[in-house]
Design a protein around this motif. Sequence first.
Motif, PDB file in Angstrom:
ATOM      1  N   HIS A  86     -26.025  -6.067  42.262  1.00 28.48           N
ATOM      2  CA  HIS A  86     -25.129  -5.547  41.226  1.00 28.48           C
ATOM      3  C   HIS A  86     -25.052  -6.552  40.087  1.00 28.48           C
ATOM      4  O   HIS A  86     -24.682  -7.705  40.284  1.00 28.48           O
ATOM      5  N   THR A  88     -23.393  -7.424  36.458  1.00 23.40           N
ATOM      6  CA  THR A  88     -22.327  -7.076  35.523  1.00 23.40           C
ATOM      7  C   THR A  88     -22.888  -7.023  34.106  1.00 23.40           C
ATOM      8  O   THR A  88     -23.840  -7.729  33.769  1.00 23.40           O
ATOM      9  N   ASN A  89     -22.280  -6.187  33.298  1.00 18.70           N
ATOM     10  CA  ASN A  89     -22.745  -5.969  31.933  1.00 18.70           C
ATOM     11  C   ASN A  89     -21.626  -6.376  30.973  1.00 18.70           C
ATOM     12  O   ASN A  89     -20.631  -5.672  30.837  1.00 18.70           O
ATOM     13  N   ARG A  90     -21.780  -7.527  30.329  1.00 18.53           N
ATOM     14  CA  ARG A  90     -20.743  -8.041  29.454  1.00 18.53           C
ATOM     15  C   ARG A  90     -20.450  -7.091  28.298  1.00 18.53           C
ATOM     16  O   ARG A  90     -19.293  -6.928  27.886  1.00 18.53           O
ATOM     17  N   LYS A  93     -18.241  -4.312  29.593  1.00 16.73           N
ATOM     18  CA  LYS A  93     -16.880  -4.823  29.831  1.00 16.73           C
ATOM     19  C   LYS A  93     -16.098  -4.892  28.533  1.00 16.73           C
ATOM     20  O   LYS A  93     -14.950  -4.445  28.457  1.00 16.73           O
ATOM     21  N   ARG A 156     -10.818 -13.672  37.057  1.00 17.35           N
ATOM     22  CA  ARG A 156     -11.365 -12.741  38.055  1.00 17.35           C
ATOM     23  C   ARG A 156     -10.200 -12.052  38.772  1.00 17.35           C
ATOM     24  O   ARG A 156      -9.378 -12.703  39.397  1.00 17.35           O
ATOM     25  N   ASP A 305     -13.304 -10.322  34.909  1.00 16.05           N
ATOM     26  CA  ASP A 305     -14.111  -9.624  35.921  1.00 16.05           C
ATOM     27  C   ASP A 305     -13.174  -8.853  36.835  1.00 16.05           C
ATOM     28  O   ASP A 305     -12.179  -9.410  37.318  1.00 16.05           O
ATOM     29  N   HIS A 307     -12.769  -6.644  40.321  1.00 15.54           N
ATOM     30  CA  HIS A 307     -13.328  -6.312  41.629  1.00 15.54           C
ATOM     31  C   HIS A 307     -12.346  -5.396  42.358  1.00 15.54           C
ATOM     32  O   HIS A 307     -11.167  -5.717  42.490  1.00 15.54           O
ATOM     33  N   HIS A 351     -18.826   1.134  37.873  1.00 19.58           N
ATOM     34  CA  HIS A 351     -19.616   0.192  38.676  1.00 19.58           C
ATOM     35  C   HIS A 351     -21.083   0.267  38.262  1.00 19.58           C
ATOM     36  O   HIS A 351     -21.750  -0.769  38.088  1.00 19.58           O
ATOM     37  N   GLY A 354     -21.832  -1.535  35.176  1.00 22.31           N
ATOM     38  CA  GLY A 354     -21.630  -2.977  35.208  1.00 22.31           C
ATOM     39  C   GLY A 354     -20.306  -3.414  34.622  1.00 22.31           C
ATOM     40  O   GLY A 354     -20.091  -4.603  34.381  1.00 22.31           O
ATOM     41  N   LEU A 356     -17.327  -3.030  36.140  1.00 17.74           N
ATOM     42  CA  LEU A 356     -16.519  -3.557  37.239  1.00 17.74           C
ATOM     43  C   LEU A 356     -17.373  -3.579  38.500  1.00 17.74           C
ATOM     44  O   LEU A 356     -18.503  -3.081  38.501  1.00 17.74           O
ATOM     45  N   THR A 357     -16.834  -4.148  39.566  1.00 19.34           N
ATOM     46  CA  THR A 357     -17.559  -4.215  40.839  1.00 19.34           C
ATOM     47  C   THR A 357     -16.747  -3.503  41.909  1.00 19.34           C
ATOM     48  O   THR A 357     -15.603  -3.871  42.184  1.00 19.34           O
TER      49      THR A 357
END
Length: 364
Positions: A86, A88-90, A93, A156, A305, A307, A351, A354, A356-357
């Motif tokens: 996975h 993440t995509n800044r 976000k 986070r 970030d 989660h 998700h 990217g 969030l996770t």
Amino acid sequence: MCTTARSLQMDLFKWIFGLLIVLVIYTCLYLTYCGKHEMMGSEMTDRFKLLNCMKLHQKFSNITSANSIDMMNVIGNLSAFMSCLHVTNRTQKELHRLRLRFCCNGTDLLYLTKKNTAVNQSIAYETSNRVYKVGAALHKMLPEDFPWSRRGHLGRCAVVGNGGILKNSSCGREIDSADFIIRFNLAPINDSDVGVKTDLVTINPSQLSADYRNMAENPDPLVRRVSVYGNASLMIPAFAYTHCTAVSVKTLQVLQPIRPQQPVVFFSPYYLKTLDCFWKGLGLKEKRLSTGFMLVNMALELCDDVHLYGFWPFDISLKQQTLQHHYYDNKPPKPFMHAMPEEFVRLLQLHSQGALTLHLQPCL
């Protein structure tokens, strides 16, 4: 005779030595051949996994409705997708952060404070046209401002839902490693599966009415219940419905003198209304957003970030095992109130983007 014997011995030694050299050469060639093919096989496997992950990414990015999900058909693919790397995509976000701040501004309006609420201000309820006039006594008990206004982003964040998927998940340590931890409806905490650290926990007014109706005369049960969360803020939707207000204000009046270090705050109905309009504009149709979904949006705006744990509204796990509704009990939700499968689809999309996770498997 001796010369002949020695000559034969030398010839035999040379023959054996030559044979050993040949065997060594063939062994090296064989191992090199096998190693190359093993490497090629490993590369082919990795490429196949990558292509499969790309297909699954596309598949789950394009799901638009829970009605289109056949759980038995999807579970295998979703399990494989959750095992994919996975990333993440800044950009995503920041895009979601800006959209939510522009539409709803949880940074300044998530709950009522002295700064965003005036004495004698009329507050419109979230779900009706009725209003509540803020008196001086209530205004005095509101917090001055938001703690994160001074801290900037919250780092986070772990948003911990109450889904049965968390039972025996061993995610407690991972959750507790987050900088800011959000929980819901006074859910039980433990070291093993859900962790114990808490920065914000919500309370449903129906919990207060059912379990702590005598709090004014005997506050001890409520005090014991909330104290397990340390100094975490207690957030109540006091102005969602008219029947929520009295018990919410009573809770603030009871707890503030006893536990001044643990703020009791009220969701801003204006924030919740604008958030509801935002998601309805994106096609999410339900009577009212769930509290979990509301605070996921708050986290998307305020955290670096995000989660998510325990956000799984189905009664079967990724391993096709039956799940109870909550990790702590099997009490079903109120019917026709929330559309949690539809919310889950949106979380799955976030998700995939990217932004969030989403954690749906046991933690290592």
